[in-house]
Design an enzyme around this catalytic site. Sequence first.
Site, mmCIF file in Angstrom:
data_model
loop_
_atom_site.group_PDB
_atom_site.id
_atom_site.type_symbol
_atom_site.label_atom_id
_atom_site.label_comp_id
_atom_site.label_asym_id
_atom_site.label_seq_id
_atom_site.Cartn_x
_atom_site.Cartn_y
_atom_site.Cartn_z
ATOM 1 N N GLU A 198 0.846 -1.255 -0.184
ATOM 2 C CA GLU A 198 0.126 -0.200 0.095
ATOM 3 C C GLU A 198 0.913 1.164 -0.080
ATOM 4 O O GLU A 198 0.883 2.283 0.849
ATOM 5 C CB GLU A 198 -0.983 -0.029 1.239
ATOM 6 C CG GLU A 198 -1.864 -1.214 1.010
ATOM 7 C CD GLU A 198 -3.218 -1.173 1.909
ATOM 8 O OE1 GLU A 198 -3.308 -0.393 2.786
ATOM 9 O OE2 GLU A 198 -4.246 -1.954 1.640
ATOM 10 N N GLU A 321 -4.928 -8.801 -0.811
ATOM 11 C CA GLU A 321 -5.635 -8.343 0.100
ATOM 12 C C GLU A 321 -7.142 -8.333 0.029
ATOM 13 O O GLU A 321 -7.352 -7.380 -0.818
ATOM 14 C CB GLU A 321 -5.281 -7.144 0.998
ATOM 15 C CG GLU A 321 -3.924 -7.337 1.786
ATOM 16 C CD GLU A 321 -3.472 -6.240 2.810
ATOM 17 O OE1 GLU A 321 -4.342 -5.529 3.097
ATOM 18 O OE2 GLU A 321 -2.535 -6.048 2.807
HETATM 19 O O1 AHR Z 1 -5.159 -6.303 6.589
HETATM 20 C C1 AHR Z 1 -5.278 -5.077 7.550
HETATM 21 C C2 AHR Z 1 -4.519 -3.881 6.678
HETATM 22 O O2 AHR Z 1 -5.399 -3.570 5.629
HETATM 23 C C3 AHR Z 1 -3.329 -4.320 6.199
HETATM 24 O O3 AHR Z 1 -2.184 -3.964 7.001
HETATM 25 C C4 AHR Z 1 -3.187 -3.169 5.051
HETATM 26 O O4 AHR Z 1 -2.325 -3.507 4.078
HETATM 27 C C5 AHR Z 1 -4.336 -2.857 4.466
HETATM 28 O O5 AHR Z 1 -4.872 -1.575 4.795
#
Ligand code: AHR
Length: 517
Positions: A198, A321
Site C-alpha cells: 500500500e 488483500e
Molecule cells: O489487513 C489489514 C490492513 O489492511 C493491512 O495491514 C493493510 O495493507 C490494509 O490496509
Amino acid sequence: MKDLFNVLFLKITFLLFTFSLAQAQNTGVLNTDQGKTIIDKHIYGHFSEHLGRCIYGGFYVGESNTKISHTAGVRNDVVEALKKLKVPNLRWPGGCFADTYHWKDGVGPKAKRPTLVNTWWGGVTEDNSFGTHDFLNMCELIGAEPYLAGNVGSGTVQELAEWVQYVNFEGVSPMSNWRKENGRDKPWNVKYWGVGNEAWGCGGNMKPEYYANIYRQYATFMTNWSNSSKLFRIASGANSSDYNWTEVLMRDIPHGMLEGVALHHYSVIDWNKKGSAADFSEQQYFQTMQRALFMDELIIKHSTIMDKYDPAKKVALVVDEWGGWYDVETGTNPGFLYQQNTIRDAILAGATLNIFHNHSDRVRMANLAQTVNVLQAVVLTQEEKMILTPTYHVMEMYNVHQDATLLPLQITTNNYVIGTEKLPAISASASKDNARRVHISLVNIDSKNAQEITLDLRGGKFTTVSGRILTSAKLQDHNSFESPDKVKPVAFKQATISNNILKVTLPAHAVVVLEVR
Ligand code: AHR
C-alpha cells in the site's frame, strides 16, 4: 358466479405462470471440453500479519508454552488445519506492518532481539520472537510457499537485497553465512516478494509515478540467486478502484522487472460504520455482497489497463488483500481487528473465488485477509481452543479447483432483490482437474429464496453427481468455541443428472460444490 370463477381461474393461472417463470430463469451451458486457462492454485493464498492475535497466539505460542501442542512454537492444530486447506502461499509480515519491519531484528538468538512498537496495530510492543526463520520453517510445515513483503516505506534497498540474499543464496556470502550461523544451512528459495505494501497509504503515501521509480530501484537489486528461486516480484498495487495507479505502474515499470501487480479490495459497507460481524441486518448483508461482487468490475477494469501494456498477460494481477471487514468484537482491542465469521462470509468467499476463477487468465494469485484471528479469518483461536470458520469450509470445499482448467460456464440468473436494488442471485464457476473430474461451484446469494438452476452439460457424457453444501438457518450463524460445528459442510442431495442436464436446487444463502461424472 361463473364469471367470477373464470376470472379467478385466469388470475391463478397467470400467477402460477409468472411464478414458474421467476423460478425457472436460472439456466446455463457448461462446455466441459473447452477449457483454456488454468486456475492458479495461488489464488487460494492467505495473509498473516503481525497484527493483533494473528501471529502471536494465533500461529505462534512460543516454545515455553506447555498447554498448547506446538512445533518450535508454532501451533500444531493450526498447521494441521491449514495443511488440510491446501494453502498454496502465505504472505508475511504485513500489510502496513511490513513497511515498519526490519528483518534483521528478527533473526539470531531470541533473547537478544530488539523490540519495536507496532505503530499501525494497537501500539503494542513487538519482541521480534517470530522472525524470518520461524515464518519460513512454518511455511514448510504447512506446505505453503512463502510470500515475503519487503519494507520499502521505511527500509532501504540494501536491506531488502540482503533479505533476498539471506533466504535464497546457497554459496558463501555475508548473509548466507549468517543464515547458516543461525541454524539454517540450505536456502529456502523464496520466490514471491512484495516490493512494499500500500505505497499509496501506510507504505509511504507515495504518488504512483514516485513509487514506480522506487520500485524500479528496489527490483534492480533483488537478485535471482538460482534458477530454482527465480523471483516473482509484486508491485504494491491499487487501492480498489484507483485505476490510475495500475495505469502508471504498467506504463512506467519495464515488464522484465515486474511479475505481478497487486490490488487490495475489502468488502466494507462504510469505513466509518462497518457494522457488526455477526449481528447484522439483511440490508447490511446485501451491501456487503454489493461490495464483494464489485470485485468483478475491479478486475475487469484493472485487467483492461494491464491488457493495454501487456496484451500477452505476462504480468499477473495479484489480489493480495481481500475479504470482509467489520467492527471488532465487543471488548476486544480496536487495533487487533478480531471479528466473527458467519454465513455472510461464506457467501462472500464463494462468490469472490468464483470471480477469481472466471478471471484466471489475469488473476493468478490472491491472499485472503487474514488467516488467524484477524478480519475474515479461516481459523479462530482462544488459548488452547481452535475453531474453523464458515470461510475455512468454503476454501476447503473449493480447493478442488486448484490448478484445474477453468471451464467456460455461461449462466442466466434470477436477481436477488431488496427494495429497488438487485444483485445476481447465483454466482458460479467450473473447472476440470488433471483426473478429468468436473467440479462446479454454485453460490446462492439470495438470502430468502431457494434457486433452482438447470445446466446443460456439453462435451462429454455425464450420469452422476455428488457434492457438498455449506449453509445454515440464518445468515448470522457462525461457529463459536462453545459450538464449533454449528456451520459445517454436509453431503448435498438436491442435484440430479438426466440426459446431460444437471438440475440443482440451491437453498437460500448456500455454497455448493458439485462433482459430475
Ligand atoms: O489487513 C489489514 C490492513 O489492511 C493491512 O495491514 C493493510 O495493507 C490494509 O490496509
